[in-house]
Write a protein that holds these residues in place. Structure first.
Motif, PDB file in Angstrom:
ATOM      1  N   ILE A 441      49.979  42.088  31.433  1.00  0.00           N
ATOM      2  CA  ILE A 441      48.974  41.458  32.291  1.00  0.00           C
ATOM      3  C   ILE A 441      49.224  41.879  33.735  1.00  0.00           C
ATOM      4  N   ASP A 444      48.291  40.547  39.659  1.00  0.00           N
ATOM      5  CA  ASP A 444      47.291  39.797  40.417  1.00  0.00           C
ATOM      6  C   ASP A 444      46.398  38.953  39.524  1.00  0.00           C
ATOM      7  N   ALA A 445      46.464  39.152  38.205  1.00  0.00           N
ATOM      8  CA  ALA A 445      45.623  38.374  37.282  1.00  0.00           C
ATOM      9  C   ALA A 445      46.402  37.279  36.564  1.00  0.00           C
ATOM     10  N   GLN A 446      47.719  37.233  36.748  1.00  0.00           N
ATOM     11  CA  GLN A 446      48.519  36.279  35.983  1.00  0.00           C
ATOM     12  C   GLN A 446      48.275  34.836  36.402  1.00  0.00           C
ATOM     13  N   ARG A 448      45.458  33.396  36.965  1.00  0.00           N
ATOM     14  CA  ARG A 448      44.204  32.851  36.431  1.00  0.00           C
ATOM     15  C   ARG A 448      44.073  33.063  34.930  1.00  0.00           C
ATOM     16  N   ILE A 449      45.206  33.312  34.278  1.00  0.00           N
ATOM     17  CA  ILE A 449      45.155  33.692  32.872  1.00  0.00           C
ATOM     18  C   ILE A 449      44.672  32.564  31.985  1.00  0.00           C
ATOM     19  N   MET A 454      37.797  33.671  32.005  1.00  0.00           N
ATOM     20  CA  MET A 454      38.353  34.646  32.933  1.00  0.00           C
ATOM     21  C   MET A 454      39.255  35.601  32.159  1.00  0.00           C
ATOM     22  N   GLN A 455      39.160  36.889  32.488  1.00  0.00           N
ATOM     23  CA  GLN A 455      40.039  37.884  31.907  1.00  0.00           C
ATOM     24  C   GLN A 455      40.755  38.639  33.018  1.00  0.00           C
ATOM     25  N   ALA A 456      41.686  39.500  32.630  1.00  0.00           N
ATOM     26  CA  ALA A 456      42.521  40.166  33.635  1.00  0.00           C
ATOM     27  C   ALA A 456      41.663  40.909  34.660  1.00  0.00           C
ATOM     28  N   ASP A 457      40.665  41.641  34.214  1.00  0.00           N
ATOM     29  CA  ASP A 457      39.735  42.297  35.130  1.00  0.00           C
ATOM     30  C   ASP A 457      38.439  42.573  34.377  1.00  0.00           C
ATOM     31  N   THR A 460      38.494  44.621  31.148  1.00  0.00           N
ATOM     32  CA  THR A 460      39.164  44.124  29.953  1.00  0.00           C
ATOM     33  C   THR A 460      38.173  43.838  28.839  1.00  0.00           C
TER      34      THR A 460
END
Length: 827
Positions: A441, A444-446, A448-449, A454-457, A460
């Motif tokens: 992951i 910067d996305a961890q 909001r996991i 919401m996904q990593a980007d 995804t």
């Protein structure tokens, strides 16, 4: 000034004075001291003013003052105070005539007014000079300044009346500062300070009042917003329920018709097309269920079950679910459960399985070719490091010693922020870890996991698919299970998700009882010995875990050298040391690299056949993937007795062992004679009423139930179903839709139960005989709710209105079987 004073004294000698005129009465002055220089008149009766003063003093009995006059020598203003002297026999309250007759003389004294005033006012002196003026104000229009300078007014004038004992004369004292007093800065500053403090206090009080009013106003607004939010939440839940119903209703028709199509005679391509469409529809239903789960969680309407279940069986089912995808991607999928985890726990098996399924599904989705996904379950108390370290072998392994050999993140970091890591007497707390070697992951996305949708980007969902809701639902479910969830992830290495959950401890069950319902007999395996040959510790522990579930004693050889030594000693050992099976991992199986091991295996098999002809050792190959060519070569060469494809599950091992060892066949043949009840056995010949307002749904339900041998009659409304279910009738059950126009399923069920209650009362009261009502002593038609609305279709609501159970649309064979098995026995 001295010369002038001497001249005045000479002028006042008696020789130079004129004699007093002849008059009736005289008042000669007898000087008690040398004050002649200060007395103007010798005979006090000679002067007009003096005479008047003496006469007033004699008649009144009080002191009398003269008008101010300048005293000789000092040139100060002065006055003469005169008192009458009376005979001693004068009465206290004598009349003026009596006082005049009793007068024997006079006593007078002159006073220097300035000197007298200065002495009297000496104590008024301060840092600033005080100016004092004494006036004779007998004539108010022309006051005489008896003392004090003639200066201009400096302000702060104070006037006081003076009483010298003579009521006929009036005197005033005027006091003022000689200069205007300086401003009292201390007092001014103190006053200003007090004013400022007062204003501040007033401001604070005003601000506090305004703040309180604002808070109250904000509170009212928040209450209003809260009520609106609750209304919006209810509207959202209702909207989702309605939308899900509207989506699931046609999907029920699609899946039902596809299932009925697959039951017909189709060629291979047609069967594949129909199966693909059916699977896609089930995926859509699964997505709808996830959205509805999120809605139920947010609205607080999701409740957990509390039933005993076997955790290991659920994990086997999850492995079965993902075995196909893991084989397609070449991923090694495995499960390990610590021996300290109880056999039976109490909780919600469905939600536990859902959480595991979400995490494993994500791991497989984000893990590319090769690598692994590893699920492990431990009791949290095993994490505490004792004097000898961690007891569990899997927990002791570091990030470099893994299931597939690929490096992973440090799993211990995934639960380092958990607050509760201990069990209690009432509940056991389990730690579940899902480890993968996926893409990881992004940092910067961890944060909001766990956020819904919401996904990593943005790439995804395009690359891997999905809605980003699975982890959010899992997080909420873990919270409901009184647990915590966390993760550690590094891009390019992989991720590890861990969560805890609290469960009750159920009663232990025997191996035979555990598998009785699946007709799997495992008692034949208890006491057998097995050798596992695998160079990887965790992978060997996974095999050991599954074999020990069957009661098999396991030894592990981590190298071929040790395996050869073990086999040699086993050939020469006692019967108790006899090895019944050898399980070799595919990575350790290579005839070209180590022919000694394979030659030794052949010798071991030949010797064991002679020494143990009834139970010769069996060789099994463990592999995650194996081509048909390789399988054919291995079997034709008689190198192995069986090939076990991963992921390992107990049912797979049992089937393979029974086939290779030749055990369990007798019991299996007996079980074929006494089949367990199936839907066809339960529903064959039963008359069922289907109530649904949707024509397609009626056709699907009718077709599904008829497939299992039931006689089906359909009606389109709850109102139409009531007269058909009025006793006596010949229906064995009713499948009732919940959302219908005119009369929904709840109201229809209530009216049906009310009719049955009245009929039962008549039968019990003797008003009617049983023969009148079909020879039935108590009428109760099984009514099963049939709905596409999963939010409203919960057991409590159905039971409240009198329904017996519910099934969701489209029908699932397992759920349908569970529902009808309560009322019917196998035919």
């Amino acid at each position: 000034m001295e010369t002038e004073d001497q001249t005045l004294v000479q002028d006042c000698t008696t020789e130079n004075l004129e004699p007093s005129p002849v008059q009736d009465e005289y008042a000669p002055v007898i000087f008690s001291q040398e004050t002649v220089s200060h007395i103007v008149s010798i005979d006090m009766m000679s002067g007009k003013e003096d005479r008047g003063n003496i006469l007033r003093a004699r008649a009144s009995g009080k002191g009398v003052l003269t008008s101010p006059f300048k005293l000789l020598k000092s040139n100060h203003l002065g006055v003469v105070l005169t008192f009458a002297v009376y005979k001693t026999d004068l009465p206290l309250r004598a009349a003026p005539e009596e006082r005049i007759k009793a007068t024997v003389g006079y006593l007078g004294a002159s006073y220097d007014v300035p000197s007298l005033v200065e002495k009297l006012l000496h104590q008024l002196a301060s840092k600033q000079t005080i100016v004092v003026n004494v006036y004779d104000t007998t004539d108010a229009s022309l006051p005489i300044n008896m003392y004090g300078p003639n200066i201009t007014d400096t302000g702060l004038l104070h006037i006081s009346n003076l009483d010298f004992g003579d009521p006929a004369r009036k005197h005033e004292m005027h006091c003022r500062f000689k200069q205007r007093p300086p401003l009292p800065w201390t007092a001014i500053l103190a006053s200003v300070g007090i004013l400022v403090i007062t204003l501040l206090l007033g401001h604070i009080f005003h601000a506090a009042v305004n703040r309180i009013a604002k808070v109250e106003d904000d509170f009212r607004k928040m209450e209003d917003l809260k009520s609106r939010a609750e209304a919006a939440d209810r509207a959202k839940s209702q909207f989702l329920a309605t939308v899900s119903h509207e989506i699931r209703t046609p999907m029920n028709g699609v899946l039902g018709m596809l299932q009925m199509l697959m039951d017909t005679d189709l060629d291979a391509n047609q069967q594949d097309y129909a199966q693909t469409a059916h699977d896609s529809g089930k995926d859509l239903i699964s997505l709808i269920n996830e959205v509805l789960d999120q809605a139920k969680i947010e609205s607080g309407r999701l409740e957990l079950e509390t039933v005993p279940f076997n955790l290991r069986t659920i994990l086997d089912n999850v492995l079965s679910l993902f075995s196909g995808k893991s084989c397609e991607k070449g991923i090694e999928l495995a499960v390990y459960v610590s021996y300290q985890v109880p056999e039976v726990i109490i909780g919600d098996p469905g939600r536990f399985r859902q959480t595991i399924t979400n995490l494993v599904g994500n791991s497989i989705k984000f893990t590319n070719d090769k690598g692994h996904v590893f699920v492990s379950v431990h009791v949290v108390d095993e994490l505490w490091v004792g004097p000898l370290g961690v007891g569990d072998e899997v927990l002791r392994q570091g990030p470099s010693n893994t299931l597939s050999g690929f490096p992973v993140v440090n799993r211990w970091k995934s639960w380092e922020n958990f607050k509760i890591l201990n069990s209690t007497e009432e509940k056991i707390r389990l730690l579940v870890t899902v480890e993968d070697t996926g893409v990881g992951i992004p940092l910067d996305a961890q944060s909001r996991i766990f956020t819904p949708f919401m996904q990593a980007d943005s790439s995804t969902s395009r690359t891997y698919g999905g809605t980003g809701i699975g982890l959010s639902v899992s997080n909420c479910l873990v919270n409901l299970m009184e647990g915590e969830i966390g993760f550690v992830s590094e891009p390019g290495i992989g991720s590890t998700f861990s969560f805890t959950a609290a469960f009750g401890i159920g009663e232990m069950i025997s191996q035979e009882t555990k598998w009785q319902k699946n007709e799997i007999s495992v008692s034949e395996f208890e006491g057998l010995r097995a050798l596992v040959v695998d160079g990887r510790t965790i992978r060997a522990e996974v095999v050991r875990y599954h074999l020990r579930r069957l009661g098999i004693s396991v030894d592990v050889a981590f190298s071929l050298e040790y395996a050869c030594s073990y086999i040699s000693s086993s050939c020469n050992g006692s019967e108790s040391a006899h090895v019944a099976m050898v399980l070799v991992d595919r990575d350790s199986w290579s005839i070209e690299t180590d022919p000694t091991f394979h030659n030794l295996l052949e010798e071991f098999r030949e010797l064991s056949r002679t020494k143990y002809p009834e139970c010769p050792p069996k060789i099994f190959l463990l592999s995650k993937t194996l081509s048909s060519t390789e399988c054919h070569e291995l079997k034709s060469a008689a190198s192995v007795d069986g090939i076990i494809l991963k992921p390992l599950r107990l049912s797979i091992l049992v089937a393979c062992f029974q086939e290779a060892l030749g055990i369990g066949k007798k019991k299996l043949s007996l079980s074929n004679k006494r089949k367990l009840p199936t839907l066809e056995n339960l529903l064959k010949g039963k008359r069922i009423l289907v109530v649904d307002d949707n024509k397609v749904n009626r056709r699907v339900a009718e077709g599904t139930l008829k497939k299992y041998g039931a006689f089906v009659l359909c009606v389109e409304s709850g109102k139409a179903a009531i007269p058909m279910l009025e006793p006596p009738h010949n229906f064995d059950a009713c499948f009732m839709d919940l959302q219908m126009p005119e009369m929904d399923g709840f109201e229809a069920t209530r009216q049906i139960r009310e009719m049955e209650y009245k009929f039962n009362e008549k039968i019990e009261g003797g008003e009617a005989s049983r023969e009148m009502f079909g020879n039935v002593g108590s009428w109760h038609t099984p009514i099963l709710a049939m709905t596409a609305d999963l939010i409203q279709a919960n057991n409590e609501e159905c039971m409240k209105c009198g329904m017996d159970d519910y099934v969701s649309k489209p029908f699932e064979e397992e759920q349908l079987y569970s529902a009808v098995a309560r009322f019917y026995q196998s035919g």
